[in-house]
Write a protein that holds these residues in place. Structure first.
Motif, short mmCIF file in Angstrom:
data_model
loop_
_atom_site.label_atom_id
_atom_site.label_comp_id
_atom_site.label_asym_id
_atom_site.label_seq_id
_atom_site.Cartn_x
_atom_site.Cartn_y
_atom_site.Cartn_z
N PHE A 57 -3.26 7.38 1.64
CA PHE A 57 -4.46 6.57 0.79
C PHE A 57 -4.79 7.27 -0.46
N SER A 58 -5.40 6.52 -1.14
CA SER A 58 -5.60 7.06 -2.56
C SER A 58 -7.30 6.77 -2.97
N MET A 59 -7.74 8.08 -3.33
CA MET A 59 -9.20 7.93 -3.72
C MET A 59 -9.38 7.11 -4.89
N PHE B 122 -4.19 1.26 8.87
CA PHE B 122 -5.20 2.20 9.40
C PHE B 122 -4.75 3.34 9.95
N ARG B 123 -3.89 3.16 10.91
CA ARG B 123 -3.39 4.31 11.67
C ARG B 123 -2.48 5.05 11.11
N GLU B 124 -1.49 4.69 10.32
CA GLU B 124 -0.48 5.23 9.47
C GLU B 124 -1.39 5.89 8.27
N MET B 125 -2.35 5.16 7.93
CA MET B 125 -2.92 5.65 6.63
C MET B 125 -3.59 7.22 6.89
N MET C 65 15.85 -4.92 12.25
CA MET C 65 14.78 -4.30 13.20
C MET C 65 14.16 -3.13 12.09
N ARG C 66 12.79 -3.09 12.14
CA ARG C 66 11.93 -2.25 11.25
C ARG C 66 11.95 -0.89 11.90
N ARG C 67 12.45 0.10 11.15
CA ARG C 67 12.41 1.64 11.46
C ARG C 67 10.98 1.84 11.65
N PRO C 68 10.60 2.80 12.66
CA PRO C 68 9.58 3.34 12.89
C PRO C 68 8.84 4.18 11.56
N GLY C 69 7.83 4.12 11.16
CA GLY C 69 7.27 4.85 10.11
C GLY C 69 7.80 4.34 8.71
N TYR C 70 8.17 2.86 8.97
CA TYR C 70 8.95 2.49 7.63
C TYR C 70 8.09 2.43 6.44
N TYR C 71 6.82 1.99 6.79
CA TYR C 71 5.76 1.88 5.89
C TYR C 71 5.25 2.99 5.22
N SER C 72 5.32 3.99 6.08
CA SER C 72 4.74 5.24 5.69
C SER C 72 5.50 5.98 4.35
N LEU C 73 6.75 5.30 3.98
CA LEU C 73 7.39 5.53 2.79
C LEU C 73 6.85 4.78 1.39
N MET C 74 5.98 3.61 1.68
CA MET C 74 5.63 2.72 0.77
C MET C 74 4.54 3.77 -0.18
N LYS D 80 1.47 4.82 -2.05
CA LYS D 80 -0.12 4.71 -1.56
C LYS D 80 -0.68 3.75 -2.52
N TYR D 81 -0.36 3.21 -3.56
CA TYR D 81 -0.81 1.95 -4.47
C TYR D 81 -0.67 0.66 -3.91
N LEU D 82 0.51 0.69 -3.29
CA LEU D 82 0.91 -0.70 -2.37
C LEU D 82 0.25 -0.49 -1.12
N TYR D 83 0.29 0.33 -0.72
CA TYR D 83 0.09 0.66 0.84
C TYR D 83 -1.34 -0.10 1.55
#
Length: 217
Positions: A36-38, A27-30, A1-10, A12-15
């Motif tokens: 995000f990365s300018m 987009f919501r987590e971003m 089961m995927r943990r909430p916010g798991y992808y927030s640890l990814m 910013k260049y892979l996100y």
């Protein structure tokens, strides 16, 4: 089961690549996690400019269908005008109207989300140009399909990105996009108007200068 916010640890260049597959959550987590990365976003825009150059001057001859492609002389200013400059005007227009419509997105977030949304169009566009050198003219329909997929995919990402960033409903997002397009037309008209006036003023004073130079110097 995927943990909430798991992808927030990814990273910013892979996100951005996660956003391509899961745009609503991405987009919501971003926005919530500032993931995000300018630099990455501007890199996508640079590739967009590269695509414009490649599509203008480096498509294989058998697949050239427009006058400018047949001419082959790349106009860098026109490439910038039809890509990054229009993109920048669209971002400013969207920010202006969405601020009045209680949108929650900042200009930086709109810029990044828009750039991320262009990734499918840019990537598939560069692939399409490359494939013109290995495919025959009878297979051009597949390249057209590739182009349509890129446009529709990016358009969907733009819609979901604006809806997530501004916290809008679907109809309100469509209204904001319509107003953004109207704003782009208004800004473009004002730029053309100001440019025309500036040219006339310059010509007026230049004519006076040359008249005085011929008469007194």
């Amino acid at each position: 089961m995927r943990r909430p916010g798991y992808y927030s640890l990814m990273s910013k260049y892979l996100y951005p690549f996660y956003i391509l597959i899961h745009p609503a959550d991405g987009f919501r987590e971003m926005k919530v996690n500032n993931k995000f990365s300018m630099r990455f976003a501007n890199g996508v825009l640079a590739l967009w400019v590269l695509l414009g150059i490649l599509d203008w001057g480096y498509v294989d001859f058998d697949f050239k269908t427009t006058a400018r492609q047949l001419d082959g002389n790349v106009n860098i200013f026109q490439v910038l005008l039809t890509s990054v400059l229009i993109f920048a005007i669209s971002v400013v227009s969207n920010w202006c109207f969405c601020t009045l419509m209680d949108g929650k997105g900042r200009m930086k977030e709109i810029w990044v989300a828009g750039a991320y949304a262009m990734m499918p169009y840019v990537a598939l566009g560069i692939l399409r140009v490359g494939l013109t050198h290995v495919m025959v003219s009878g297979e051009a329909v597949y390249l057209a399909y590739l182009n349509v997929i890129g446009i529709l995919w990016s358009a969907l990402l733009v819609f979901i990105g604006l809806m997530s960033i501004h916290d809008y409903s679907g109809p309100k997002t469509l209204m904001s996009i319509f107003l953004t397009l109207c704003g782009v037309l208004i800004i473009a008209f004002l730029v053309v108007l100001v440019s025309g006036l500036a040219t006339q003023i310059y010509s007026f004073f230049a004519t006076i200068y040359f008249e005085l130079k011929l008469r007194y110097l």
